[in-house]
Design a protein around this motif. Structure first.
Motif, PDB file in Angstrom:
ATOM      1  N   ARG A  82      23.920  43.179  42.041  1.00 19.50           N
ATOM      2  CA  ARG A  82      24.864  42.964  43.134  1.00 19.50           C
ATOM      3  C   ARG A  82      24.342  41.969  44.160  1.00 19.50           C
ATOM      4  NH1 ARG A  82      26.402  48.029  46.745  1.00 19.50           N
ATOM      5  NH2 ARG A  82      24.534  47.416  47.903  1.00 19.50           N
ATOM      6  N   GLU A  83      23.088  42.140  44.565  1.00 16.53           N
ATOM      7  CA  GLU A  83      22.535  41.281  45.612  1.00 16.53           C
ATOM      8  C   GLU A  83      22.333  39.848  45.129  1.00 16.53           C
ATOM      9  OE1 GLU A  83      22.240  42.453  48.846  1.00 16.53           O
ATOM     10  OE2 GLU A  83      23.397  43.990  47.782  1.00 16.53           O
ATOM     11  N   ILE A  84      21.909  39.674  43.886  1.00 18.50           N
ATOM     12  CA  ILE A  84      21.747  38.324  43.354  1.00 18.50           C
ATOM     13  C   ILE A  84      23.106  37.650  43.183  1.00 18.50           C
ATOM     14  CG2 ILE A  84      20.999  36.978  41.351  1.00 18.50           C
ATOM     15  CD1 ILE A  84      18.696  37.894  43.108  1.00 18.50           C
ATOM     16  N   ALA A  85      24.123  38.401  42.737  1.00 14.71           N
ATOM     17  CA  ALA A  85      25.467  37.837  42.575  1.00 14.71           C
ATOM     18  C   ALA A  85      26.015  37.339  43.903  1.00 14.71           C
ATOM     19  CB  ALA A  85      26.411  38.887  41.982  1.00 14.71           C
ATOM     20  N   ARG A  86      25.730  38.044  44.988  1.00 15.49           N
ATOM     21  CA  ARG A  86      26.219  37.647  46.312  1.00 15.49           C
ATOM     22  C   ARG A  86      25.429  36.470  46.876  1.00 15.49           C
ATOM     23  NH1 ARG A  86      29.584  41.278  49.255  1.00 15.49           N
ATOM     24  NH2 ARG A  86      30.234  43.025  47.945  1.00 15.49           N
ATOM     25  N   ARG A  87      24.226  36.224  46.378  1.00 15.78           N
ATOM     26  CA  ARG A  87      23.377  35.165  46.936  1.00 15.78           C
ATOM     27  C   ARG A  87      23.056  34.069  45.925  1.00 15.78           C
ATOM     28  NH1 ARG A  87      22.199  40.012  49.149  1.00 15.78           N
ATOM     29  NH2 ARG A  87      21.665  40.113  51.377  1.00 15.78           N
ATOM     30  N   GLY A 153      22.815  38.833  37.346  1.00 22.05           N
ATOM     31  CA  GLY A 153      23.365  38.459  38.653  1.00 22.05           C
ATOM     32  C   GLY A 153      23.748  36.996  38.747  1.00 22.05           C
ATOM     33  N   ILE A 154      22.949  36.101  38.145  1.00 19.10           N
ATOM     34  CA  ILE A 154      23.286  34.674  38.181  1.00 19.10           C
ATOM     35  C   ILE A 154      24.178  34.280  37.007  1.00 19.10           C
ATOM     36  CG2 ILE A 154      21.166  34.070  39.431  1.00 19.10           C
ATOM     37  CD1 ILE A 154      20.069  32.936  36.778  1.00 19.10           C
ATOM     38  N   GLU A 155      24.560  35.247  36.199  1.00 13.70           N
ATOM     39  CA  GLU A 155      25.470  35.053  35.058  1.00 13.70           C
ATOM     40  C   GLU A 155      24.909  34.050  34.046  1.00 13.70           C
ATOM     41  OE1 GLU A 155      29.754  35.078  35.829  1.00 13.70           O
ATOM     42  OE2 GLU A 155      29.286  35.145  37.972  1.00 13.70           O
ATOM     43  N   ASP A 156      23.624  34.134  33.789  1.00  9.21           N
ATOM     44  CA  ASP A 156      23.008  33.247  32.798  1.00  9.21           C
ATOM     45  C   ASP A 156      23.062  33.905  31.422  1.00  9.21           C
ATOM     46  OD1 ASP A 156      21.647  31.316  31.460  1.00  9.21           O
ATOM     47  OD2 ASP A 156      19.853  31.338  32.718  1.00  9.21           O
ATOM     48  N   GLN A 157      24.280  34.030  30.915  1.00 12.29           N
ATOM     49  CA  GLN A 157      24.485  34.703  29.643  1.00 12.29           C
ATOM     50  C   GLN A 157      23.905  33.911  28.465  1.00 12.29           C
ATOM     51  OE1 GLN A 157      25.763  37.740  29.132  1.00 12.29           O
ATOM     52  NE2 GLN A 157      26.121  38.117  31.297  1.00 12.29           N
ATOM     53  N   PRO A 284      29.451  40.783  38.275  1.00 14.31           N
ATOM     54  CA  PRO A 284      29.112  39.688  39.188  1.00 14.31           C
ATOM     55  C   PRO A 284      30.334  38.894  39.641  1.00 14.31           C
ATOM     56  CG  PRO A 284      27.653  39.705  37.282  1.00 14.31           C
ATOM     57  CD  PRO A 284      28.757  40.654  36.988  1.00 14.31           C
ATOM     58  N   ARG A 285      31.319  38.722  38.738  1.00 14.69           N
ATOM     59  CA  ARG A 285      32.516  37.955  39.092  1.00 14.69           C
ATOM     60  C   ARG A 285      33.368  38.704  40.129  1.00 14.69           C
ATOM     61  NH1 ARG A 285      34.082  33.250  36.407  1.00 14.69           N
ATOM     62  NH2 ARG A 285      31.929  33.432  35.734  1.00 14.69           N
ATOM     63  N   ILE A 286      33.499  40.026  39.965  1.00 18.08           N
ATOM     64  CA  ILE A 286      34.239  40.836  40.941  1.00 18.08           C
ATOM     65  C   ILE A 286      33.520  40.820  42.289  1.00 18.08           C
ATOM     66  CG2 ILE A 286      34.951  43.195  41.511  1.00 18.08           C
ATOM     67  CD1 ILE A 286      35.415  43.584  38.450  1.00 18.08           C
ATOM     68  N   GLY A 297      42.361  37.631  42.640  1.00 17.48           N
ATOM     69  CA  GLY A 297      41.412  37.379  41.567  1.00 17.48           C
ATOM     70  C   GLY A 297      40.718  38.645  41.125  1.00 17.48           C
ATOM     71  N   CYS A 298      40.360  39.489  42.078  1.00 11.00           N
ATOM     72  CA  CYS A 298      39.713  40.767  41.774  1.00 11.00           C
ATOM     73  C   CYS A 298      40.627  41.647  40.940  1.00 11.00           C
ATOM     74  CB  CYS A 298      39.347  41.463  43.086  1.00 11.00           C
ATOM     75  SG  CYS A 298      38.473  43.019  42.853  1.00 11.00           S
ATOM     76  N   ARG A 299      41.910  41.717  41.319  1.00  8.97           N
ATOM     77  CA  ARG A 299      42.874  42.536  40.570  1.00  8.97           C
ATOM     78  C   ARG A 299      43.053  42.002  39.155  1.00  8.97           C
ATOM     79  NH1 ARG A 299      46.847  41.624  43.611  1.00  8.97           N
ATOM     80  NH2 ARG A 299      46.365  43.262  45.115  1.00  8.97           N
ATOM     81  N   ARG A 300      43.090  40.700  39.021  1.00  9.70           N
ATOM     82  CA  ARG A 300      43.261  40.098  37.695  1.00  9.70           C
ATOM     83  C   ARG A 300      42.082  40.439  36.783  1.00  9.70           C
ATOM     84  NH1 ARG A 300      43.452  35.448  39.313  1.00  9.70           N
ATOM     85  NH2 ARG A 300      41.443  34.527  38.697  1.00  9.70           N
ATOM     86  N   TYR A 301      40.873  40.315  37.293  1.00  9.67           N
ATOM     87  CA  TYR A 301      39.692  40.629  36.497  1.00  9.67           C
ATOM     88  C   TYR A 301      39.632  42.119  36.146  1.00  9.67           C
ATOM     89  CZ  TYR A 301      37.805  35.965  37.422  1.00  9.67           C
ATOM     90  OH  TYR A 301      37.604  34.609  37.484  1.00  9.67           O
ATOM     91  N   LEU A 302      40.045  42.970  37.076  1.00  8.10           N
ATOM     92  CA  LEU A 302      40.038  44.418  36.815  1.00  8.10           C
ATOM     93  C   LEU A 302      41.013  44.780  35.693  1.00  8.10           C
ATOM     94  CD1 LEU A 302      39.808  45.892  40.431  1.00  8.10           C
ATOM     95  CD2 LEU A 302      38.090  46.096  38.633  1.00  8.10           C
ATOM     96  N   ASN A 303      42.201  44.184  35.712  1.00 13.21           N
ATOM     97  CA  ASN A 303      43.184  44.497  34.671  1.00 13.21           C
ATOM     98  C   ASN A 303      42.747  43.980  33.308  1.00 13.21           C
ATOM     99  OD1 ASN A 303      45.090  45.979  36.124  1.00 13.21           O
ATOM    100  ND2 ASN A 303      46.103  44.138  36.891  1.00 13.21           N
TER     101      ASN A 303
END
Length: 500
Positions: A82-87, A153-157, A284-286, A297-303
């Motif tokens: 969470r913290e890395i995604a926000r920063r 967190g940095i989404e380095d998939q 991380p996207r949410i 955008g949050c609602r779209r990703y959740l659905n």
């Protein structure tokens, strides 16, 4: 991690390459497919060579180590994402978080090892397998400093996927080359530890590319303590009813029961990992959408995430329940036939855990309402503990499975209660959700009649999987379920563009 962060560097720093959700999802799916296929290929071999008792010894030792990993890591694996995604857009802020959390881990790891070796020396059951418990001990350090949370967190998939492929292939080769008889169970444990070691070395080496050194006087460890401890409480509760089953089964009824329980549980947990795979990409996207106040955008990703969880979990749960004898026969062998009832009892957990991931980790947690998630899983842990004490002595490994099922149901119910105002903004209670269960019921009726036409377990399983998937998809399209219709339209558009 060489070099000191300064203001001018941040102004010219190269931003992280953040791939699309589709790209991250495909990479994550590839990794999870490999994580599914490797155990499917390896576990039948290992379970037959080692047998239920020796396999149970390794699983019991790993369950003990998992508690120390849990306590020494605190809630950092979840909190760090969470913290890395926000920063993630600031090298300076990212680096500070990494170094601050590293200092916390150094202190907890030292305390954890002291407690671990005291426990091994005091408990006769553990002391009798001293070599095995020494072999698995490095996993505490290797797990704590794997920094997996940073890469998520940095989404380095891309990096995570490449590393996973390398490690899984080496692990598979090691098991087939070196595990030859039932006395090789310490070597099996050593191979598992070695794979964690390779992952950790890769992660630390790669970390230097995106994390810089930060002077100790610029670090503030205290700011993380309160949220880490709140999350830690929820992690402890979850681990209680995901690992305590193995430990209590081992103490109450022995290693063979542990092996039988693990066989049922391992297969179901592999499927759960597949079902919840999109959570890794979406969290991380949410987080980033909420940071930027993008509710649409949050609602779209959740659905999207909810649809993915249900479109996979419902048929998987149904198929596991109906095809349990074939799964156990091919996945483990005739020695594990007592696991058939267990895997059937555990099959609903695929849907339950999928929905719990959605309500807890994708709705409550990103909104910084982790205390509600903590309450839910704590209640579930108490339920699990009570059920285990009451049921394991009577029903052996199946008692542990019933306890897990009860705990997961209670935990989900509490989370739904806490998240209900947010769930109203999603498709959670809509007609579209009901369509998955209708399709699952139709598929189940077809599968119930199909196995009698095949004499071979492998043929039955292959025919049922193919037929079940076809029936399930057809019913969803007939019912005009949103996600399946969208996928068909996208496939049709792609074919049209490519002139296929």
């Amino acid at each position: 991690m060489a070099g000191t962060t300064n203001k001018s560097e941040n102004q010219t720093e190269k931003p992280l390459c953040i791939r699309s959700v589709r790209s991250n999802y495909l990479l994550n799916s590839l990794r999870l497919a490999l994580s599914f296929l490797v155990p499917v290929a390896v576990f039948p071999y290992v379970s037959r060579i080692l047998g239920p008792e020796n396999l149970g010894k390794v699983e019991f030792a790993n369950s003990i180590v998992s508690y120390f990993v849990l306590f020494t890591a605190l809630g950092i694996p979840a909190y760090g994402v969470r913290e890395i995604a926000r920063r993630r857009d600031s090298t300076e802020e990212r680096s500070r978080v990494v170094w601050e959390l590293t200092l916390v881990l150094l202190l907890t790891a030292a305390a954890g090892y002291a407690a671990y070796f005291v426990l091994v020396g005091l408990v006769p059951r553990m002391e009798s397998e001293l070599v095995l418990f020494c072999i698995v001990a490095p996993n505490i350090l290797l797990s704590d400093f794997s920094y997996e949370w940073y890469y998520v967190g940095i989404e380095d998939q891309m990096y995570i996927t490449i590393r996973c492929i390398i490690v899984r292939l080496v692990q598979t080769a090691g098991i087939f080359l070196f595990i030859r008889n039932e006395d090789d169970y310490p070597l099996y444990a050593l191979i598992l530890v070695g794979m964690q070691g390779i992952s950790t070395v890769f992660n630390i080496t790669n970390l230097r590319k995106t994390v810089r050194f930060v002077r100790p006087q610029n670090l503030d460890v205290r700011r993380h303590l309160r949220p880490v401890l709140v999350i830690f409480a929820s992690v402890v509760a979850v681990q209680v009813y995901t690992h305590l089953d193995v430990t209590m089964t081992g103490f109450f009824v022995g290693d063979r029961a542990v092996g039988l329980y693990t066989t049922a549980n391992k297969f179901v947990r592999i499927v759960i990992a597949l079902v919840t795979s999109l959570s890794t990409v979406m969290v991380p996207r949410i987080e980033n959408c909420l940071k930027n106040r993008d509710e649409d955008g949050c609602r779209r990703y959740l659905n999207i995430s909810l649809g993915y969880i249900l479109i996979l979990s419902v048929p998987c749960s149904t198929g596991i329940a109906l095809l349990a004898p074939e799964i156990i026969s091919l996945f483990a062998g005739s020695q594990y036939q007592e696991s058939v009832l267990g895997i059937r009892l555990l099959s609903p957990v695929v849907v339950i855990v999928g929905l719990a991931h959605f309500t807890g980790l994708q709705i409550l947690y990103p909104r910084r309402e982790e205390w509600k998630y903590t309450v839910a899983v704590s209640v579930a842990a108490v339920v699990n503990l009570i059920c285990n004490f009451a049921l394991i002595p009577v029903f052996r490994q199946n008692g542990a499975i019933i306890g897990t099922l009860a705990a997961e149901l209670v935990g989900l119910a509490v989370q739904i209660g806490f998240a209900r105002k947010y769930l109203k903004r999603t498709d959670f209670a809509g007609l579209n959700t009901v369509k998955y269960f209708i399709a699952g019921a139709v598929m189940g009726m077809v599968l119930a009649a199909l196995p009698k036409f095949f004499s071979s377990s492998a043929l039955r399983l292959a025919a049922c999987v193919c037929t079940g998937a076809t029936v399930y998809a057809a019913v969803l399209l007939i019912l005009r379920e949103k996600l399946s219709v969208a996928l068909v339209r996208r496939a049709a558009d792609f074919c049209k563009r490519k002139n296929v």
